[in-house]
Design a protein around this motif. Structure first.
Motif, mmCIF file in Angstrom:
data_model
loop_
_atom_site.group_PDB
_atom_site.id
_atom_site.type_symbol
_atom_site.label_atom_id
_atom_site.label_comp_id
_atom_site.label_asym_id
_atom_site.label_seq_id
_atom_site.Cartn_x
_atom_site.Cartn_y
_atom_site.Cartn_z
ATOM 1 N N ASP A 76 9.228 -34.392 -31.715
ATOM 2 C CA ASP A 76 8.909 -33.035 -32.313
ATOM 3 C C ASP A 76 10.042 -32.526 -32.988
ATOM 4 O OD1 ASP A 76 6.286 -33.340 -31.910
ATOM 5 O OD2 ASP A 76 6.267 -31.945 -30.175
ATOM 6 N N ASN A 77 11.206 -32.625 -32.136
ATOM 7 C CA ASN A 77 12.471 -32.162 -32.489
ATOM 8 C C ASN A 77 13.137 -32.508 -33.684
ATOM 9 O OD1 ASN A 77 12.672 -29.742 -30.924
ATOM 10 N ND2 ASN A 77 13.463 -30.953 -29.325
ATOM 11 N N LYS B 56 7.540 -24.014 -33.520
ATOM 12 C CA LYS B 56 8.507 -23.770 -34.415
ATOM 13 C C LYS B 56 8.219 -23.284 -35.620
ATOM 14 C CE LYS B 56 11.858 -26.983 -32.089
ATOM 15 N NZ LYS B 56 12.750 -25.985 -31.537
ATOM 16 N N GLN C 189 16.810 -20.145 -33.367
ATOM 17 C CA GLN C 189 16.233 -21.405 -32.494
ATOM 18 C C GLN C 189 17.429 -21.923 -31.412
ATOM 19 O OE1 GLN C 189 13.079 -22.838 -32.467
ATOM 20 N NE2 GLN C 189 12.827 -20.964 -33.696
ATOM 21 N N TYR D 32 11.179 -31.864 -36.471
ATOM 22 C CA TYR D 32 11.689 -30.325 -37.102
ATOM 23 C C TYR D 32 12.920 -30.514 -37.886
ATOM 24 C CZ TYR D 32 13.732 -25.779 -36.510
ATOM 25 O OH TYR D 32 14.367 -24.506 -36.895
ATOM 26 N N LEU E 78 19.345 -36.573 -30.822
ATOM 27 C CA LEU E 78 17.946 -36.783 -30.512
ATOM 28 C C LEU E 78 17.460 -38.472 -30.682
ATOM 29 C CD1 LEU E 78 16.467 -33.806 -32.134
ATOM 30 C CD2 LEU E 78 16.434 -34.142 -29.668
ATOM 31 N N TYR F 52 20.530 -22.988 -32.221
ATOM 32 C CA TYR F 52 21.353 -24.309 -32.540
ATOM 33 C C TYR F 52 22.695 -23.975 -33.054
ATOM 34 C CZ TYR F 52 16.973 -26.807 -31.856
ATOM 35 O OH TYR F 52 15.922 -27.529 -31.354
ATOM 36 N N LEU G 167 8.421 -34.542 -26.981
ATOM 37 C CA LEU G 167 9.329 -33.376 -27.301
ATOM 38 C C LEU G 167 10.389 -33.861 -28.239
ATOM 39 C CD1 LEU G 167 9.848 -30.288 -26.786
ATOM 40 C CD2 LEU G 167 11.185 -31.009 -24.728
ATOM 41 N N THR G 168 11.047 -34.803 -27.933
ATOM 42 C CA THR G 168 12.099 -35.420 -28.707
ATOM 43 C C THR G 168 11.723 -35.757 -30.082
ATOM 44 O OG1 THR G 168 13.308 -36.360 -26.642
ATOM 45 C CG2 THR G 168 14.018 -37.151 -28.809
ATOM 46 N N GLU H 18 22.632 -32.985 -34.276
ATOM 47 C CA GLU H 18 21.318 -33.013 -33.633
ATOM 48 C C GLU H 18 20.622 -34.095 -33.806
ATOM 49 O OE1 GLU H 18 20.249 -30.876 -31.369
ATOM 50 O OE2 GLU H 18 22.185 -29.380 -31.539
ATOM 51 N N ASN H 19 20.346 -34.616 -35.055
ATOM 52 C CA ASN H 19 19.482 -35.811 -35.293
ATOM 53 C C ASN H 19 20.027 -37.004 -34.516
ATOM 54 O OD1 ASN H 19 17.275 -35.311 -36.927
ATOM 55 N ND2 ASN H 19 18.564 -35.061 -38.781
#
Length: 565
Positions: A393-394, A538, A423, A397, A300, A425, A390-391, A296-297
């Motif tokens: 923030d993710n 979140k 969530q 997270y 993103l 994922y 948003l990106t 995910e990192n």
């Protein structure tokens, strides 16, 4: 020093005292390379940890609470079939080798007595635990099955004959007599030659024995050295390079100084390996979770770069408006069918500006096309900025998730995985399975006692953080968190804490954060009642204003000694 032959020889004195004639009541395998055998002897339960971790193979009694997995491995099921309820008759070392045999007797389904051997081989990457039938010498099962292609020396598979690994011949210092030593003295005339012929000694033990022999090259010196292993204790010693080493005695001739000493060698071993074991166990448990976080990192981060380029392009879109305006002014100069034209740019001292054209469109349509593109880019700025936010923030997270993994103990990983499932994922394979199996309680939360006696709670993942801050804590208590860095929610359980209390609690908050190994970490503190959670935020995310801050440097030893559980 752990676990060479002499160390095992010494350790077995305590294991034999506690475990001989004990009944094996429970068996489980919390992690890939670790077994827990629970014995009951004279009304006391003893928890024996056997680890064949390649870097830290070991066997000792532990008091740590290690999670029993929901499903048992095949090897554990075999052990339970043959050994559960069995009596441990004897614990023996093979010579001075790193091999420990546990001899069990049990009753089969016909009531006949059967005898089994659980052989624990603590030999680095070749470590293994092997169950075999004492009467037939046939292997029943092993913790680590080895393909014949990978080990041509002996066959390590069920139903094969059990064979010892190739052993190194040498002198057994625990059994040698004075006359035997005299004969060896005639053969090995220097202390170094003699020391190198002893079996079961690692490099540190050899240096120590050499020190004894250099002082007095005699049988008495050997017996004096061997007496160190009669009543083993736990010594953590440190080298000049600040490397910690474990001994069951205090060396005389090594340049080491004592960090810790304990009469209980098993407890000392338990504490010595705890941090290393936790990291390894967390790594095993968190492997799938970390893969999700890393993937995910990466996604993103790539998305953020792409969005930033789009934003730069949109914010520099004035060029398209200028080209459209210039085309409108010089429409009569634009001939149909051409692909490019150079016109004076009255926004830049009439310097020539090259304008690309679509030959299929009229000059007016080409101008209109530039205006449309300009307007489209300007309109996209707000949306792109929202996507960037948003990106970011993710990414923040997943930074909190990674920090939670880094600070986690093995039992914490299940809750982190559950959060990622909720969530969206991680895909849940069994949709009928209830995710929230284990309710968060105060027993799950790490608790610390400050010098003043006041208590501090620490949430080590986002679910624990939410529960602790929003449900458990008194609104008048003090809430602490590192400033602008992922970390734990920390609650100081006091209405009117002193600055000394706040400083100690802040050090705990700094330690359980991404800034664990940093100096001068800024920690915010504020009463719990001022903490708010935005709607739809979140797990673990809160907002606050009116906080105060303090700068601290977390020191691991000072913090962990305050922990209650």
């Amino acid at each position: 020093m752990p676990f060479d032959g002499l160390f095992i020889h010494s350790l077995l004195k305590t294991l034999t005292t506690n475990l001989k004639k004990a009944r094996l009541s429970k068996i489980y395998q919390p992690f890939d390379n670790d077994l827990i055998l629970i014995f009951r002897n004279q009304g006391i339960n003893y928890k024996l940890l056997i680890s064949i971790n390649a870097q830290h193979p070991r066997m000792h009694i532990t008091t740590k609470n290690i999670i029993n997995p929901d499903t048992a491995s095949t090897f554990v099921m075999v052990l339970r079939k043959y050994l559960e309820g069995a009596i441990l008759n004897e614990i023996k070392q093979v010579g001075m080798e790193r091999i420990i045999n546990l001899y069990f007797s049990n009753r089969n389904e016909f009531g006949d007595e059967t005898n089994f051997v659980l052989s624990v081989e603590l030999m680095g990457r070749h470590s293994n635990v092997i169950l075999y039938n004492k009467a037939t010498n046939k292997i029943i099962d092993l913790l680590k099955r080895i393909n014949p292609e990978d080990n041509r020396v002996r066959l390590l598979l069920p139903h094969a004959d059990y064979q010892l690994p190739p052993l190194i011949t040498g002198i057994d210092g625990s059994t040698i007599t004075q006359s035997e030593f005299g004969r060896l003295l005639a053969k090995y005339t220097t202390p170094l030659d003699m020391v190198n012929k002893f079996n079961g000694l690692d490099s540190d033990d050899k240096k120590e024995l050499l020190g004894y022999f250099n002082n007095d090259f005699s049988f008495d010196a050997l017996k004096l050295f061997m007496s160190n292993f009669d009543k083993p204790q736990g010594y953590v010693l440190q080298t000049v390079n600040h490397q910690n080493k474990f001994f069951c005695y205090r060396p005389r001739y090594l340049n080491l100084y004592v960090v810790l000493q304990s009469e209980d060698i098993n407890k000392a071993l338990d504490d010595f390996y705890q941090d290393m074991a936790n990291k390894e166990w967390v790594r095993q448990k968190a492997k799938a979770v970390e893969n999700v976080v890393n993937n995910e990192n990466k996604k993103l981060s790539r998305k953020l770069i792409k969005l930033q380029k789009q934003l730069d392009s949109a914010e520099n879109s004035t060029e398209f408006r200028i080209k459209g305006e210039i085309l409108n002014v010089y429409l009569s100069s634009v001939k149909p069918g051409i692909t490019t034209i150079s016109l004076p740019n009255y926004y830049d001292e009439n310097k020539p500006i090259n304008i690309k054209l679509d030959p299929a469109l009229s000059p007016a349509k080409n101008a209109q096309k530039y205006f449309v593109k300009y307007q489209k880019l300007r309109n996209s700025i707000k949306f792109i900025k929202e996507q960037i936010k948003l990106t970011q923030d993710n990414l923040a997270y997943f930074d909190t998730i990674q920090t939670a993994i880094n600070n986690a103990e093995p039992q914490d990983i299940a809750l982190i995985r559950e959060e990622l499932i909720n969530q969206g994922y991680i895909r849940q394979h069994n949709k009928n399975n209830n995710l929230r199996k284990k309710k968060i309680t105060a027993d799950n939360i790490a608790c610390f006692t400050l010098t003043s006696g006041k208590k501090v709670w620490v949430g080590k993942n986002n679910y624990q953080n939410d529960w602790l801050t929003l449900k458990k804590a008194d609104k008048r208590f003090l809430w602490l968190h590192v400033k602008n860095i992922p970390g734990s929610h920390v609650i100081l359980q006091d209405i009117e804490p002193t600055m000394a209390d706040i400083k100690e609690a802040a050090e705990i908050a700094a330690y359980f954060s991404k800034a664990r190994y940093s100096a001068n970490v800024v920690v915010d503190y504020i009463t719990v009642k001022k903490i708010k959670k935005p709607k739809g935020a979140k797990p673990g995310f809160v907002i606050y204003t009116g906080q105060k801050s303090i700068s601290v440097t977390p020191i691991k030893e000072n913090i962990l000694c305050k922990r209650d559980n």
